[in-house]
Write an enzyme that holds these catalytic residues in place. Structure first.
Site, short mmCIF file in Angstrom:
data_model
loop_
_atom_site.label_atom_id
_atom_site.label_comp_id
_atom_site.label_asym_id
_atom_site.label_seq_id
_atom_site.Cartn_x
_atom_site.Cartn_y
_atom_site.Cartn_z
N LYS A 185 -1.71 8.96 33.76
CA LYS A 185 -2.31 9.97 32.88
C LYS A 185 -3.83 9.90 32.97
O LYS A 185 -4.50 10.90 33.15
CB LYS A 185 -1.84 9.77 31.43
CG LYS A 185 -2.48 10.75 30.50
CD LYS A 185 -1.97 10.70 29.10
CE LYS A 185 -2.80 11.68 28.27
NZ LYS A 185 -2.47 11.71 26.87
N GLU A 191 -3.70 -1.55 37.55
CA GLU A 191 -2.51 -1.92 38.32
C GLU A 191 -2.10 -0.78 39.25
O GLU A 191 -1.81 -0.98 40.43
CB GLU A 191 -1.31 -2.20 37.38
CG GLU A 191 -1.47 -3.41 36.49
CD GLU A 191 -1.94 -3.02 35.10
OE1 GLU A 191 -2.87 -2.19 35.00
OE2 GLU A 191 -1.41 -3.56 34.12
N GLY A 244 1.32 9.44 27.01
CA GLY A 244 1.90 8.74 28.17
C GLY A 244 3.39 8.47 28.01
O GLY A 244 4.19 8.77 28.89
N ARG A 245 3.79 7.92 26.86
CA ARG A 245 5.21 7.56 26.68
C ARG A 245 6.07 8.75 26.33
O ARG A 245 7.27 8.62 26.09
CB ARG A 245 5.34 6.44 25.66
CG ARG A 245 4.75 6.75 24.30
CD ARG A 245 4.62 5.51 23.43
NE ARG A 245 3.82 5.73 22.24
CZ ARG A 245 2.50 5.67 22.18
NH1 ARG A 245 1.81 5.43 23.29
NH2 ARG A 245 1.85 5.89 21.07
N GLU A 330 5.40 0.93 21.13
CA GLU A 330 4.01 1.38 21.35
C GLU A 330 3.64 2.47 20.34
O GLU A 330 2.48 2.65 19.99
CB GLU A 330 3.83 1.89 22.79
CG GLU A 330 2.37 1.96 23.21
CD GLU A 330 2.16 2.14 24.71
OE1 GLU A 330 1.94 1.14 25.41
OE2 GLU A 330 2.21 3.29 25.18
N HIS A 361 28.83 -11.16 26.49
CA HIS A 361 29.04 -12.54 26.94
C HIS A 361 27.73 -13.31 26.96
O HIS A 361 27.64 -14.36 27.59
CB HIS A 361 29.69 -12.52 28.33
CG HIS A 361 31.00 -11.79 28.32
ND1 HIS A 361 32.19 -12.40 27.99
CD2 HIS A 361 31.29 -10.48 28.51
CE1 HIS A 361 33.17 -11.50 28.03
NE2 HIS A 361 32.64 -10.32 28.33
N LYS A 472 -6.25 -5.47 27.84
CA LYS A 472 -6.69 -4.81 29.09
C LYS A 472 -8.14 -5.15 29.38
O LYS A 472 -8.50 -5.50 30.50
CB LYS A 472 -6.62 -3.27 28.89
CG LYS A 472 -5.37 -2.61 29.39
CD LYS A 472 -5.58 -1.10 29.38
CE LYS A 472 -4.30 -0.36 29.13
NZ LYS A 472 -4.47 1.07 28.97
O1 F6P Z 1 -1.47 0.25 28.44
C1 F6P Z 1 -0.68 1.21 27.80
C2 F6P Z 1 -0.72 2.54 28.48
O2 F6P Z 1 -1.91 3.20 28.18
C3 F6P Z 1 0.49 3.37 28.09
O3 F6P Z 1 0.34 4.02 26.91
C4 F6P Z 1 0.65 4.25 29.28
O4 F6P Z 1 1.92 4.82 29.33
C5 F6P Z 1 0.37 3.29 30.40
O5 F6P Z 1 -0.64 2.43 29.89
C6 F6P Z 1 -0.07 3.89 31.69
O6 F6P Z 1 -1.24 4.63 31.55
P1 F6P Z 1 -1.66 5.70 32.63
O7 F6P Z 1 -0.58 6.70 32.73
O8 F6P Z 1 -2.94 6.29 32.13
O9 F6P Z 1 -1.84 4.98 33.93
#
Ligand code: F6P
Length: 498
Positions: A185, A191, A244-245, A330, A361, A472
């Site tokens: 987003k 990462e 994002g979520r 979140e 189990h 972060k």
């Molecule tokens: O670190 C949390 C977060 O901001 C989430 O809310 C989001 O889904 C994820 O990181 C990834 O963010 P982006 O889509 O901006 O890479």
């Protein structure tokens, strides 16, 4: 201090579940709701007519219906970030301008899918989707749940910065037949950008001359994607107001739409839209997201439950618990309310879970006999996903239903307490007629709206996530060589990295 509405809720003392059934022959129907091919059975929870009325009073005091309308009208309800939360517009339920904009962006997405299918980017057999959190969990869930019989594309969703995750995909895929999809987003997530850089390198080393020519970006920050080197024609934007979520309905759903087909993606949106309309129009006592949220709050606020467990009795839904962990924790794992004041009561419980029958189990011992109260949720599908003898599916479903019955019924054993089961342990069951894009869309939208109701009744803004920022930031400082850490952290860094 508790409001009168909360005090009425806190005073609720429903009898044991079995007594509730004995007292009311209509209980199954009273606490059952059918929507969009999904049956919601909340009868094995401690909800009563009195409890629902108490929660309705709280909903009124918290202006749930006004806030729900504000959500669908696209008003700025995410106050801390100064924006609307317009994921429902992606599925046709929202402010007309936002619905139109989403439609336009979907059309753009579809055009790119058509072009890829016509081999405009060369032959593609593998889709390497790189993203994390909301930019990975949704597509991963959709493809894993619905793509088992699809063989047009092989898809890998890579999120972890751990190179092992990427290497696993590299080992499976041919770089010359791979489409690299970068989903972020913000287009700033470290990462994702590091994984994308390494994937580009792998493509180049694997003989792809114009590796950038095989990159698609899914983002609400198209300028950043452009700056990163992605061609404008392959940037699929979505609105900043889609969280994002909550974003799998937007261009973040691209790999699912490509792998499952456009029609499937449209059906997913339609199913979610149907759930939205139910949430908007049904009275509280027959509104699935509301009833579920009322039960959630009963257990966290009145019974002190600190976790809620979700068990998918269907291998196709094995990723559902991890998807819901982000959605619920979140969104509502907060201690400050939308008004900036401490909330002063428990907020989101820990969401956890697994797959049935495996979990029986492993962790069910604690559910049946442990000291904590853990409301359990079963998600099962009536129509089998496998083609083996009926006996597999029959046993799967009967195990699911028997667990709910056992949790409720328990079994006394005065002579041998180690073999006694206290019972009266609540469970809810969602029974899906058939798992398809429509029902999965409705299921996910149900969880979104239930999360929203929980938030409104607790006074939370579910659409920000500042809790993730500090960690972060500190990781960034560490990566840049900053050494201003506590002695333990400094020691660990030195031991591991020299
Ligand atoms: O670190 C949390 C977060 O901001 C989430 O809310 C989001 O889904 C994820 O990181 C990834 O963010 P982006 O889509 O901006 O890479």
């Amino acid at each position: 201090m508790s409001s009168p509405e909360w005090r009425a809720i806190e005073a609720l003392q429903p009898p044991r579940l079995e007594t509730l059934f004995a007292q009311d022959a209509g209980r199954v129907a009273r606490f059952g709701v059918d929507v969009a091919g999904l049956h919601f059975d909340w009868s094995k929870t401690h909800l009563t007519t009195e409890a629902v009325a108490a929660f309705e009073a709280l909903a009124k005091a918290q202006n749930l219906s006004g806030k729900r309308e504000a959500l669908f009208r696209g008003e700025v309800i995410n106050q801390t970030e100064g924006r609307a939360a317009e994921h429902t517009a992606e599925r046709g339920e929202g402010a007309p301008d936002s619905v139109a904009r989403a439609g336009m962006l979907h059309a753009r997405m579809r055009a790119l899918i058509d072009a890829i299918e016509m081999e405009a980017l060369g032959p593609i057999a593998h889709i390497l989707h790189i993203g994390i959190g909301g930019s990975a969990l949704g597509p991963d869930l959709l493809i894993d749940a619905l793509g088992r019989d699809e063989d047009r594309y092989e898809v890998a969703v890579v999120s972890n910065v751990d190179g092992c995750a990427l290497e696993e995909a590299f080992a499976r895929f041919d770089p010359t037949a791979t489409l690299l999809v970068i989903a972020s987003k913000t287009f700033t997530t470290t990462e994702t950008l590091l994984n994308a850089t390494s994937a580009l390198e792998w493509m180049r080393e694997g003989g792809v001359e114009d590796a950038y020519g095989r990159v698609v970006a899914l983002t609400a920050a198209p300028d950043s994607a452009l700056e990163w080197g992605v061609d404008e024609t392959r940037i699929l934007p979505f609105a900043e107001s889609v969280g994002g979520r909550y974003s799998l309905w937007s261009s973040i759903g691209f790999p699912a739409a490509l792998a499952l087909g456009w029609e499937a993606f449209e059906e997913l949106l339609e199913g979610a839209g149907e759930m939205d309309r139910h949430f908007r129009l049904a009275a509280a006592h027959e509104n699935a997201p509301m009833l579920a949220a009322f039960a959630d709050l009963f257990y966290t606020q009145v019974k002190g439950a600190q976790t809620r467990a979700i068990f998918a009795y269907d291998e196709r839904l094995r990723l559902l618990p991890s998807y819901l962990q982000q959605l619920e924790m979140e969104s509502n794992g907060k201690s400050v309310g939308a008004d900036g004041q401490p909330i002063g009561r428990a907020t989101a419980p820990v969401t956890w879970g697994g797959v049935g029958t495996d979990a029986q189990h492993a962790v069910f011992q604690l559910l049946h006999q442990g000291t904590q109260l853990i409301p359990v949720e079963f998600v099962a599908v009536a129509e089998p996903g496998d083609a083996l003898a009926d006996e597999h599916h029959r046993q799967l479903l009967l195990n699911c239903f028997a667990q709910g019955a056992a949790l409720m019924k328990g079994r006394a054993n005065e002579a041998d307490p180690a073999r006694a089961y206290p019972g009266d342990r609540p469970s809810a069951t969602i029974l899906i007629e058939a798992l398809d894009p429509r029902s999965l869309g409705a299921l996910i939208a149900f969880y979104e709206q239930r999360t929203f109701v929980n938030a409104v009744l607790l006074g939370i803004n579910p659409f920000d996530q500042f809790g993730v920022e500090l960690g972060k930031e500190m990781a960034k400082v560490a990566v840049q060589g900053g050494l201003d850490f506590d002695p333990s952290t400094t020691d660990l860094i030195q031991r591991a990295l020299g």
